[in-house]
Design a protein around this motif. Structure first.
Motif, PDB file in Angstrom:
ATOM      1  N   SER A   1       0.880  -1.332   0.028  1.00  0.00           N
ATOM      2  CA  SER A   1       0.090  -0.083  -0.007  1.00  0.00           C
ATOM      3  C   SER A   1       0.786   1.359   0.017  1.00  0.00           C
ATOM      4  O   SER A   1       1.954   1.321   0.759  1.00  0.00           O
ATOM      5  N   PHE A   2       0.356   2.093  -0.862  1.00  0.00           N
ATOM      6  CA  PHE A   2       1.340   3.359  -0.840  1.00  0.00           C
ATOM      7  C   PHE A   2       0.888   4.373   0.579  1.00  0.00           C
ATOM      8  O   PHE A   2       1.491   5.202   0.731  1.00  0.00           O
ATOM      9  N   GLY A   3      -0.067   3.695   1.255  1.00  0.00           N
ATOM     10  CA  GLY A   3      -0.183   4.356   2.442  1.00  0.00           C
ATOM     11  C   GLY A   3      -0.480   5.924   2.232  1.00  0.00           C
ATOM     12  O   GLY A   3      -1.530   6.375   1.222  1.00  0.00           O
ATOM     13  N   GLU A   4       0.146   6.920   2.796  1.00  0.00           N
ATOM     14  CA  GLU A   4      -0.023   8.276   2.819  1.00  0.00           C
ATOM     15  C   GLU A   4       1.218   8.852   1.704  1.00  0.00           C
ATOM     16  O   GLU A   4       1.161  10.039   1.736  1.00  0.00           O
ATOM     17  N   HIS A   5       1.588   7.975   1.040  1.00  0.00           N
ATOM     18  CA  HIS A   5       2.623   8.397   0.042  1.00  0.00           C
ATOM     19  C   HIS A   5       1.804   9.654  -1.056  1.00  0.00           C
ATOM     20  O   HIS A   5       2.441  10.579  -1.245  1.00  0.00           O
ATOM     21  N   LEU A   6       0.418   9.244  -1.304  1.00  0.00           N
ATOM     22  CA  LEU A   6      -0.140  10.015  -2.307  1.00  0.00           C
ATOM     23  C   LEU A   6      -0.312  11.342  -1.655  1.00  0.00           C
ATOM     24  O   LEU A   6      -0.504  12.329  -2.325  1.00  0.00           O
ATOM     25  N   ASP A   7      -0.946  11.366  -0.411  1.00  0.00           N
ATOM     26  CA  ASP A   7      -1.013  12.564   0.480  1.00  0.00           C
ATOM     27  C   ASP A   7       0.197  13.373   0.684  1.00  0.00           C
ATOM     28  O   ASP A   7       0.244  14.640   0.485  1.00  0.00           O
ATOM     29  N   ILE A   8       1.234  12.807   0.850  1.00  0.00           N
ATOM     30  CA  ILE A   8       2.538  13.439   1.091  1.00  0.00           C
ATOM     31  C   ILE A   8       3.035  14.077  -0.322  1.00  0.00           C
ATOM     32  O   ILE A   8       3.485  15.275  -0.295  1.00  0.00           O
ATOM     33  N   SER A   9       2.769  13.324  -1.374  1.00  0.00           N
ATOM     34  CA  SER A   9       3.023  14.019  -2.759  1.00  0.00           C
ATOM     35  C   SER A   9       2.278  15.252  -2.851  1.00  0.00           C
ATOM     36  O   SER A   9       2.773  16.087  -3.301  1.00  0.00           O
ATOM     37  N   ASP A  10       0.929  15.246  -2.570  1.00  0.00           N
ATOM     38  CA  ASP A  10       0.081  16.448  -2.875  1.00  0.00           C
ATOM     39  C   ASP A  10       0.606  17.630  -1.952  1.00  0.00           C
ATOM     40  O   ASP A  10       0.658  18.668  -2.472  1.00  0.00           O
ATOM     41  N   VAL A  11       1.073  17.378  -0.606  1.00  0.00           N
ATOM     42  CA  VAL A  11       1.670  18.298   0.136  1.00  0.00           C
ATOM     43  C   VAL A  11       2.907  18.989  -0.492  1.00  0.00           C
ATOM     44  O   VAL A  11       3.082  20.145  -0.515  1.00  0.00           O
ATOM     45  N   LEU A  12       3.732  18.318  -1.176  1.00  0.00           N
ATOM     46  CA  LEU A  12       5.189  18.562  -1.745  1.00  0.00           C
ATOM     47  C   LEU A  12       4.971  19.172  -3.025  1.00  0.00           C
ATOM     48  O   LEU A  12       5.965  19.821  -3.653  1.00  0.00           O
TER      49      LEU A  12
END
Length: 796
Positions: free
Chosen positions: A582-593
């Motif tokens: 699972s990408f977990g919070e990877h996608l959310d972190i990407s949006d923040v960055l």
């Protein structure tokens, strides 16, 4: 058809996964069939099926499948109703997503990146996507087409909802919409290039230096308290060089302490702390599994809790260690259910595999009755298990008040010295510390002289939903009862006789016992202890940074990295021995960055950072650190205003109860920020230069958190209602899934190999699972207040 969907729903395992058929009624009379030609087969204009265009082949296959399914497997009315209700929920989440994205605007960066240059194209594409969504659900409800091959859009949405509830469904809808908007840019050649770069079928080729070695894999399997880890560590101690890799920081620290006590040079390497011997060139390394050194040749390496190779969040780290560790002998310790997978991997790698099976050294039995809410029913040697620090300290206060005896406390984020002292107090039979409260971290190998394990609850909140404990969790934690060999014996000055073991059986004359506080929970515990978990079929992997960099180079810089990662996940080709974590919070972190000018490599590093964006203020912390990396400056701890260092100046004794609650949450936020700073300081040493100061601040914060937690009290009725609430919400969640999705909800994988979701690398348990737990642990007078829990702390 291509103009509408193109390659929008491509999958590595088939050319096109979801399509749309159009039947246009015509007023023209039907053409008469042409007479049969007398030409030979080689001259005829009628082409074979394989020579037809891909779209025509797919159209014919769908026609045949629909006709066959109408004749043989019509959708049941109940199933159709469930899918219709799921469709209504999906439409609602789509409308919410569109509201979050906002109306079309010529300056809207995301819309421009996905080719929506006019308002007319925006409305047209959204309308087309809704039609595609409707068609996907029609295939599921009317024709029963729900597999990933036949109907991937529905399959992905359903799986996302099962794993992540409504929030997960919204994330998957966002990616589906973005993919749909990009379909015209994905030509056949582009898609083929994506497939080539996303070929992850052979992850062992990522470690060419390791493939040149002829390794021997020793697989030690058996239940808890069977001696498997003890024998693996003996092989490590007898080697000239070696590595220990475990799932927890506290385990890495325990092995580090053990080797140091025996006069062996050893380094401690975790994500946020590194202790390297200064007076030795050759030394052992004790580390968390994510930090396993893969470029260092050693005689022996031990990888603990190998069953976590299937964990959907951290399994990639175990796979990486197994495939890449350059050790002549690699010792893997874990459960029996991983044997087939490891043997298959060894066959692929060309490594020799030797399986060592162990039996439990003393019996483990579930009790017939629960302990109940009266702590006077506890016995000397009992360990009460809970899943958050707030609740642990509340239980400690209640036990000591009810019994008049001392209660030790052990959890992963305690300072190592404090944790060792607490364990020693509990293990010593000649003092007044009769009881222990501990987190589920003890299920990952901590050796304590526990006579009986008492589960405070058989349900937990895993960060996404309330759920019952899984079979591996119950067996791992419950199996710590009746420990045959204790940590005290193992590390006592390095002078103990290794052949002599301390037996819990000889002390108490009985096997290890497992029970719960409530009868309802005991039923779940007893059932899990009597059943076996399913064998592990595949190891988890994540694409390494060099693959992410190459894949991202195929997209415009304006395309969000979250879409690039989602596209890579969707296009990835995997062998049967591996699955995508699972990408977990990877996608959310990407949006923040996305607002910062960072390289793909820097973004990839930050994707694995120990940050929990669900917590208040953590997004601002991540943005501040990302700004420092992008500008290569401003990384001194005192120069980052988002790090709430002012919290250290507050005198908690001067706060009212509600203020103490708010202060505790504020300290937890500061602790997470400093932990992230330390993690980054080992990766960007020239930017985050205040490492020593950060360690000092971290120790101060931990001391203040401990002081606040020690003020917690225990109210039996309140805790009983909390446990009943956990059961109700877990049952409600299961019923909701069953109502919307039926029995097929079981198809989605569940994270059942570890103690659950954690906010930091190395499985540090959270301060609280839900903010309600903070309320439950407050002094009674605090619960009468109605202050806003998010308000700033008043200065005394």
């Amino acid at each position: 058809m291509n103009a509408l969907l193109g390659q929008a729903w491509r999958c590595p395992r088939s050319a096109v996964l979801v399509t749309r058929r159009f039947r246009v009624k015509s007023s023209k009379p039907p053409k008469k069939p042409a007479p049969r030609s007398s030409k030979t087969a080689s001259d005829t204009s009628i082409r074979s099926f394989n020579d037809l265009p891909a779209d025509e082949q797919l159209r014919r296959r769908l026609n045949d499948r629909e006709r066959a399914q109408r004749r043989t497997t019509p959708s049941e009315p109940a199933l159709r109703q469930r899918y219709d209700e799921f469709y209504d929920l999906t439409k609602h989440r789509l409308n919410h997503l569109l509201w979050e994205l906002g109306q079309w605007d010529p300056e809207h960066r995301e819309y421009r990146a996905f080719g929506l240059h006019t308002q007319e194209s925006y409305y047209q594409e959204i309308s087309f996507f809704k039609e595609a969504l409707k068609r996907s659900f029609h295939l599921a409800s009317a024709l029963g087409m729900t597999s990933r091959t036949d109907n991937p859009l529905f399959w992905n949405l359903r799986s996302a909802f099962i794993k992540g509830d409504a929030a997960g469904l919204t994330k998957e809808l966002r990616y589906a919409l973005q993919t749909f908007l990009m379909r015209k840019q994905f030509s056949k050649s582009t898609t083929e290039l994506h497939l080539r770069l996303a070929d992850l079928r052979f992850p062992y080729e990522w470690f060419p230096a390791t493939r040149q070695l002829q390794r021997t894999i020793h697989l030690h399997v058996g239940p808890t308290n069977s001696g498997k880890t003890y024998n693996a560590l003996k092989a490590l101690e007898n080697a000239k060089s070696g590595i220990y890799a475990g799932p927890l920081r506290l385990l890495a620290h325990e092995i580090y302490t053990r080797f140091t006590a025996k006069g062996k040079s050893c380094a401690l390497i975790t994500g946020e702390e590194q202790r390297i011997p200064e007076d030795a060139d050759m030394f052992f390394r004790s580390c968390t599994v994510e930090m396993t050194p893969l470029n260092w040749k050693v005689d022996v390496a031990v990888i603990d809790e190998i069953q976590m190779i299937a964990d959907e969040h951290r399994g990639w780290a175990w796979t990486q260690a197994v495939l890449g560790c350059q050790a002549k002998e690699l010792h893997l310790c874990g459960e029996e259910r991983v044997v087939d997978l490891i043997q298959e991997l060894c066959a692929r790698l060309g490594d020799k595999c030797i399986v060592h099976r162990y039996q439990r050294l003393n019996p483990l039995l579930p009790m017939e009755q629960a302990v109940g809410t009266d702590f006077k029913n506890l016995q000397k040697g009992d360990a009460v298990i809970s899943f958050s620090r707030v609740n642990l300290h509340s239980l400690k206060a209640g036990i000591e008040e009810a019994t008049g005896r001392k209660c030790a406390i052990v959890y992963g984020s305690l300072p190592p010295e404090t944790r060792a002292a607490q364990a020693a107090l509990f293990n010593d039979p000649n003092n007044e510390y009769d009881f222990l409260v501990a987190s589920d971290a003890i299920g990952m190998g901590l050796n304590l002289e526990i006579k009986r394990v008492v589960f405070e609850s058989a349900f937990k909140f895993d960060g996404m939903a309330h759920r019952p404990l899984t079979i591996p969790e119950v067996k791992q934690i419950g199996g710590r009862a009746g420990r045959y060999r204790t940590a005290t014996d193992a590390v006592r000055s390095g002078k103990e006789e290794e052949t002599s073991a301390t037996s819990a059986f000889s002390k108490w004359g009985a096997p290890g016992f497992v029970t719960a506080m409530d009868e309802q929970d005991l039923g779940v515990i007893r059932k899990h202890l009597q059943n076996d978990a399913k064998p592990i079929a595949a190891a988890g992997i994540l694409p390494p940074s060099h693959i992410i960099e190459r894949f991202a180079s195929l997209f415009s810089p304006d395309i969000p990295l979250a879409f690039v990662l989602s596209r890579l996940r969707e296009m990835a080709r995997l062998s049967s021995s591996f699955n995508m974590c699972s990408f977990g919070e990877h996608l959310d972190i990407s949006d923040v960055l996305k607002e910062f000018d960072l390289s793909i490599y820097d973004r990839s590093v930050l994707l694995t950072a120990p940050v929990s964006l669900r917590e208040k203020g953590q997004k601002d912390i991540l943005r501040a650190f990302a700004w420092s990396i992008a500008n290569l400056s401003g990384g001194h701890l005192l120069e980052i205003p988002e790090v709430d260092l002012e919290a250290l100046d507050v005198d908690a004794s001067q706060l009212d109860p509600q203020g103490q609650k708010n202060y505790l949450l504020r300290l937890e936020g500061l602790h997470k920020a400093v932990t992230l700073y330390l993690w980054l300081s080992y990766r960007y040493r020239g930017v985050f230069v205040s490492q020593k100061l950060a360690f000092h601040v971290k120790s101060l914060v931990e001391e203040k958190i401990t002081n606040c937690l020690e003020a917690a009290d225990y109210e039996a009725d309140k805790q009983q209602r909390r446990r009943e609430m956990l059961r109700r919400q877990a049952q409600s969640h299961s019923k909701k899934e069953e109502k919307l999705l039926g029995a097929e909800a079981e198809e989605a994988p569940v994270a059942e190999s570890g103690p659950g979701l954690w906010d930091a690398e190395g499985h540090e348990e959270p301060l609280y699972r839900e903010k309600k737990e903070v309320n439950a642990a407050l002094p009674v007078r605090a619960r009468r207040t109605t202050a806003n829990p998010n308000s700033r702390v008043s200065r005394g």
